[in-house]
Design a protein around this motif. Structure first.
Motif, mmCIF file in Angstrom:
data_model
loop_
_atom_site.group_PDB
_atom_site.id
_atom_site.type_symbol
_atom_site.label_atom_id
_atom_site.label_comp_id
_atom_site.label_asym_id
_atom_site.label_seq_id
_atom_site.Cartn_x
_atom_site.Cartn_y
_atom_site.Cartn_z
ATOM 1 N N GLY A 89 0.826 -1.206 0.000
ATOM 2 C CA GLY A 89 0.000 0.000 0.000
ATOM 3 C C GLY A 89 0.856 1.250 0.000
ATOM 4 N N PRO A 90 0.520 2.199 0.871
ATOM 5 C CA PRO A 90 1.300 3.447 0.900
ATOM 6 C C PRO A 90 2.671 3.292 1.547
ATOM 7 N N THR A 91 2.905 2.170 2.240
ATOM 8 C CA THR A 91 4.192 1.958 2.904
ATOM 9 C C THR A 91 5.209 1.442 1.901
ATOM 10 N N GLN A 92 6.244 2.207 1.685
ATOM 11 C CA GLN A 92 7.309 1.829 0.752
ATOM 12 C C GLN A 92 8.593 1.614 1.547
ATOM 13 N N ARG A 93 9.076 0.383 1.569
ATOM 14 C CA ARG A 93 10.275 0.088 2.344
ATOM 15 C C ARG A 93 10.987 -1.114 1.755
ATOM 16 N N HIS A 94 12.197 -1.357 2.231
ATOM 17 C CA HIS A 94 12.976 -2.527 1.864
ATOM 18 C C HIS A 94 13.465 -3.200 3.137
#
Length: 356
Positions: free
Chosen positions: A268-273
């Motif tokens: 969703g809106p959470t963008q991470r690695h």
């Protein structure tokens, strides 16, 4: 066109042919895992009378001779990771496990997955890998003997307490030998003296393997040795694990294969690695040691770490970024070296599957 999947075992190989367009089975065969069986597989494929591609379960210690026989016969051979084969088997409508089912799963995994590693005949990197792995085994064996010797020394005389990591040096072993001669004879004493002799022999063998590796590494990957932080052993490990650099289309693929590329973990809106704990751990370990060495003694690497820390990254995150940077550097160097050697082409079999 057909795809022939092969499930490999120590004493037998099972092949299953499927139509590349429809996935419909075209036939199967089981042969002995020897030269005669390899010829029977080729005859089985010729009877199908169609353009073909071989897909072999990537278990290199069992499939290397079969791959070589097919390649020498002019066949096209791909390698299928056991993980991909397992996924194909789980997605099938039928249940159970058998060699024909596994061979069919290998073929269908090859149809489903693009850009699988291409098998090639082994080159000089195979010799380097054998030497590196054998040396690593001897080092592990020496460490076991040193731990056992340390326990026996404490039992014989608690004052015999060599410094940590010193039981591999010739001076310490000679001093212990002289000291043990002054003690009362016992079984423990005899075994301790025998361990010292074995450790000395292992030291000699390990040094000889390092001398054997040096000219091979300089001949086939000399530019690696010019990189600060990379010596003979680390360059040899990189060559052994990467092998054919041409199976990597980009430095991103090499980084993913080495486990130094962060994995996406967005939703969703959470963008991470997140940290990548997969990949070739031997290659990952080599890059980790090289990165630590450069961060300690190489000014540009220290500046790189400082810039990453200034961006808000932790020390570990900055080191991971340096490992990713190293993967990019190694990719360029190995690509350049391979291009320079194209005047005398050598087909090299990678010792581990490429990641795409």
């Amino acid at each position: 066109m057909i795809v022939i999947g092969i499930d490999v075992h120590k004493r037998s190989h099972t092949a299953a042919a499927v139509d590349a367009a429809t996935g419909r089975p075209r036939g199967e065969a089981t042969v002995e895992a020897n030269d005669f069986g390899h010829q029977k597989l080729l005859q089985f494929a010729e009877r199908l009378d169609a353009e073909r591609l071989w897909a072999i379960e990537d278990r290199r210690h069992l499939s290397r001779r079969l791959e070589a026989a097919l390649l020498r016969a002019g066949e096209r051979v791909m390698r299928v990771s056991p993980k991909l084969m397992a996924g194909a088997r789980k997605s099938a409508r039928t249940f159970g496990n058998s060699d024909p089912i596994d061979a069919l799963a290998v073929a269908r995994a090859a149809l489903r997955e693009p850009n699988l590693p291409v098998a090639r005949l082994a080159g000089p990197e195979r010799d380097i890998a054998l030497l590196v792995d054998y040396r690593a085994n001897l080092v592990v064996e020496r460490s076991r003997m040193q731990c056992r010797l340390r326990r026996m020394l404490h039992e014989l005389d608690p004052t015999l307490d060599p410094l940590a990591r010193s039981l591999g040096t010739a001076n310490v072993l000679a001093r212990l030998t002289r000291r043990l001669k002054t003690l009362e004879p016992s079984i423990t004493l005899r075994l301790a003296r025998d361990l010292i002799a074995r450790i000395r022999d292992l030291n000699t063998d390990i040094r000889q393997l390092e001398r054997d590796l040096a000219p091979l590494v300089r001949r086939h990957a000399g530019p690696l040795l010019a990189v600060p932080g990379i010596g003979i052993l680390k360059a040899a490990r990189i060559l052994a694990e990467v092998a054919d650099i041409t199976c990597f289309a980009s430095d991103a693929q090499l980084a993913l294969y080495a486990g130094v590329a962060p994995l996406p973990a967005s939703s969703g809106p959470t963008q991470r690695h997140r940290l990548n704990r997969t990949g070739n751990r031997q290659l990952n370990n080599a890059l980790h040691i090289i990165a630590i060495t450069r961060a300690r003694s190489y000014a540009p690497a220290r500046e790189y770490i400082a810039r990453r820390r200034a961006e808000g990254k932790s020390g570990r995150e900055a080191l991971r970024a340096l490992k990713r940077h190293l993967a990019r550097l190694l990719f360029r160097l190995l690509k350049t070296t391979a291009a320079q050697q194209r005047s005398t082409p050598v087909f090299i079999a990678p010792l581990a599957p490429c990641q795409t």
